[in-house]
Design an enzyme around this catalytic site. Sequence first.
Site, PDB file in Angstrom:
ATOM      1  N   TRP A  91     -28.726   4.436 -47.816  1.00  0.00           N
ATOM      2  CA  TRP A  91     -28.160   5.704 -47.313  1.00  0.00           C
ATOM      3  C   TRP A  91     -28.804   6.883 -48.043  1.00  0.00           C
ATOM      4  O   TRP A  91     -29.022   7.933 -47.463  1.00  0.00           O
ATOM      5  CB  TRP A  91     -26.640   5.707 -47.539  1.00  0.00           C
ATOM      6  CG  TRP A  91     -25.961   6.973 -47.119  1.00  0.00           C
ATOM      7  CD1 TRP A  91     -25.452   7.266 -45.885  1.00  0.00           C
ATOM      8  CD2 TRP A  91     -25.697   8.133 -47.925  1.00  0.00           C
ATOM      9  NE1 TRP A  91     -24.893   8.516 -45.871  1.00  0.00           N
ATOM     10  CE2 TRP A  91     -25.033   9.079 -47.111  1.00  0.00           C
ATOM     11  CE3 TRP A  91     -25.953   8.473 -49.253  1.00  0.00           C
ATOM     12  CZ2 TRP A  91     -24.620  10.326 -47.576  1.00  0.00           C
ATOM     13  CZ3 TRP A  91     -25.552   9.711 -49.726  1.00  0.00           C
ATOM     14  CH2 TRP A  91     -24.902  10.633 -48.887  1.00  0.00           C
ATOM     15  N   HIS A  92     -29.111   6.660 -49.328  1.00  0.00           N
ATOM     16  CA  HIS A  92     -29.666   7.764 -50.118  1.00  0.00           C
ATOM     17  C   HIS A  92     -31.105   8.078 -49.749  1.00  0.00           C
ATOM     18  O   HIS A  92     -31.556   9.207 -49.949  1.00  0.00           O
ATOM     19  CB  HIS A  92     -29.578   7.452 -51.620  1.00  0.00           C
ATOM     20  CG  HIS A  92     -28.194   7.605 -52.165  1.00  0.00           C
ATOM     21  ND1 HIS A  92     -27.280   6.592 -52.144  1.00  0.00           N
ATOM     22  CD2 HIS A  92     -27.565   8.669 -52.713  1.00  0.00           C
ATOM     23  CE1 HIS A  92     -26.143   7.026 -52.666  1.00  0.00           C
ATOM     24  NE2 HIS A  92     -26.283   8.273 -53.011  1.00  0.00           N
ATOM     25  N   GLY A  93     -31.834   7.118 -49.263  1.00  0.00           N
ATOM     26  CA  GLY A  93     -33.216   7.413 -48.912  1.00  0.00           C
ATOM     27  C   GLY A  93     -33.914   6.204 -48.339  1.00  0.00           C
ATOM     28  O   GLY A  93     -33.546   5.064 -48.628  1.00  0.00           O
ATOM     29  N   PHE A 103     -30.707  13.806 -48.573  1.00  0.00           N
ATOM     30  CA  PHE A 103     -30.071  12.562 -48.131  1.00  0.00           C
ATOM     31  C   PHE A 103     -29.264  12.860 -46.882  1.00  0.00           C
ATOM     32  O   PHE A 103     -28.931  12.081 -46.122  1.00  0.00           O
ATOM     33  CB  PHE A 103     -29.178  11.985 -49.220  1.00  0.00           C
ATOM     34  CG  PHE A 103     -29.901  11.806 -50.537  1.00  0.00           C
ATOM     35  CD1 PHE A 103     -31.218  11.379 -50.568  1.00  0.00           C
ATOM     36  CD2 PHE A 103     -29.289  12.100 -51.731  1.00  0.00           C
ATOM     37  CE1 PHE A 103     -31.892  11.231 -51.766  1.00  0.00           C
ATOM     38  CE2 PHE A 103     -29.953  11.946 -52.936  1.00  0.00           C
ATOM     39  CZ  PHE A 103     -31.256  11.512 -52.961  1.00  0.00           C
TER      40      PHE A 103
END
Lengths: 471, 346
Positions: free
Chosen positions: A325-327, A471
């Site tokens: 989800w963050h990257g 993000f």
Amino acid sequence: MLFNSLSFVVFLVIVLALYYSKLFNWTNKKRMLLFASYVFYGMWNPPLIILLWISTVVDWITGNKLSTEENQRKRKLWLLLSMFVNLGFLAFFKYRDFLLDNFTTVVNSYGYGYQTQPMDIILPMGISFYTFQTMSYTIDMYLKRTEKAKTFLDFALYVTFFPQLVAGPIVRAGELISQFYEEKRATINQFIWGLFLLTIGLFQKVVLADTLLSDTADSVFGSKSILHGLDAWVGTLAFSGQIFFDFAGYSTCAIGIALMLGIILPDNFRYPYAAIGFSDLWRRWHISLSTWLRDYLYIPLGGSKHGVVRMYSALMITMLLGGLWHGAAWTFVIWGALHGIYLVVERMLKGKIHIKINAFNGILLAFLTYTLVNFTWVFFRAREFSTAMNMITSMLFINGDGEKILQPFEIIKVLALITILFICHWMMRNTSMKAVSEKTSPWVLGIVWAFMFLLIAIAQGSGEQFIYFQF
Amino acid sequence: MNLKQALIVAVTLSVVSIVAWEAYWRSQGKIPDLDDDKNLWAVQRAKAEGASTQDVVLLGSSRVLFDIQLNEWEKETGVRPIQLASAGASPLPTFHDIVNNTDFTGTVIVGVTPGLFFSTTFPEASPMSRAQNRVDYYEDRTYAQRLNHWLSLPLQKNLVFVSTSEEGWTDDIDLKSLLNRIDLGNRTGKPEFPPFYAFQYIEEDRNNPMSERTATDTVFANSIKKVWKAIITSNTNPPDKESTTKFFAADAEKFLKRGGNLILLRCPSSGWLKGGEDKFLPRAEFWDYLVKTTNAKAYYYEDYEQFKDLTCPEWSHLSAPDARYFTSELVKIMKADGALSNTKSN
């Protein structure tokens, strides 16, 4: 638009003036807030407002259908439609090149000369945040855990409310939409406290993250050399402070701005570097994401109710996807995997070792947790896997002869600041800023406030983007 | 707790402390100044979009920025040039941008500072990336960034304490720069870069005269010379004449073909720096080759009697009065040659 920018100051003054003027009734004030939120977002890239509109309309329609439809199959289809649109946007804008790169690598490992051209698509700011927020509404509607929004205006404002639109907190429908039903005005104390929170948030971002820590983290993680252990540690500690102050700063600003409008947003951080263990950490770090992942991923995957193997699998999957989800990079997956492993190991040990936490062992365990968290930050910050591995070996002092790139003052500055950060988190562990401020003399609070404002003014900065915007 | 009281204390102390901070720096001789940053550059770059054939665009590195004074140019020609030169940068990315991303067919004057122009075409190298970053910023800047810049101008023009710089001058007074001045020794073993003080003032349209102190205070000018020495002696990369000339010539050909007027300009340099340029980047080998390859109009300051006695106080740029003289005389020479008329006389 960034909170730490002149344009936002002007924007906020205009919004507050209109909000508290007698020009509009409550419905028109909400329309004004909605319009202001689109301006806030559009000042960055106007065409991408269309994505927000599509998300809003799709989830509004889906929510309406789910509120009346009783046929389970049709309900599921409506839910799938919403998820297809929301996750489709996320996949296309955020993960397309990543998926394509990995597909190409796999195909070419079988000897095919397949070549792809990366599309270099612009990543819509905050897409992961507002996508998760709208999805939470639809899933809650499907599970009949929340009421349908009363009007389209209330729902659109819930999706787009500018204080938390681009970097959270990710607010559930039940926490926010119902606040729009009746006219909201901040009390004078709420307004001033909101202003104080906005100052603290900006101080964290502009002074602590951007001015005092970012350069050290950038030079260490940007170095192509194998580094000396001390430099690697200082760079990682600097990043651990930078990302906390950057992200917690944004959340604090968002909560403060909303409060100035009389809207209450939930806490997103509760002194996470004083966490004892990793379950505790995730109750304190990016709370709105960790509870989202718990409610919409970990529990549906089985949670802790279907045996140990399923629980550990659910934990690992949740944390891996949380990392992603963050990257869109394998380094983020490894970051998630490490947190998953930490959580699994912690749960295994908890069944076997029983420690009664007191002040002495508590701070040691918090320090141990924080130390282990720093190893995960290496993967979060490094752009290349090789950089991360070089950093880890340096941090483990395996590279005896690493290059020294930091000057003594930089090292002292970072170590001093991180020590203060850790001690503050420990002291604030079981309390809140509000509670502490209530026991503080107004003179002391005023002096601290003025000091933070002065440092923000002389730090200025170049309006650096908040890390979590990407993000 | 009385939050109102805390707010009153905070506002009062904030105002007092900021006024005191501003007064302190003014007492130290600081005056309000603009930052020659990517925003200031982008505003000028935008002017090139709608520019006519009568307009003039200045490209190059800091020598064109210092030595061509816009007021004098305007006085002589009636046209105020668009100043797009950037300190420490190669003009190749900017010229490439003007040629390929605009329809401009007016006059482009490209300053040739040999050490930068012939340095490299490697995109990550500083002379290329400094220029390309500004081009990219112009392309990508958001409406919020434009508004921030517009709102910051009155503050920059009137308050000393908000002055900061993209360049990162040693005498900047923002918090980060003040902290960076604390020196507790050197543990890296690398030679430390000498202090680099701001030695010019820039106006809103990027007219950029040298500060009077640089021209009159030899000790201060020497501190700038030390920086040039440190930059040049620490650069171990050989010049890349072929690639840079080829890169530029391709754009020059395209620009000339569509009717643009291209002028190459070599601005003055002096002392140790000039000696180094003559030795390592000799005119015949570099400048003459470039002129021949691009087939552009070209002006080399040493070819003109008027410029032979000009001396750069810190070896690389003209003082403000000399820059005004240089600009006026240069325009007269160019006009006499018919070089500024946009005809295909190349």
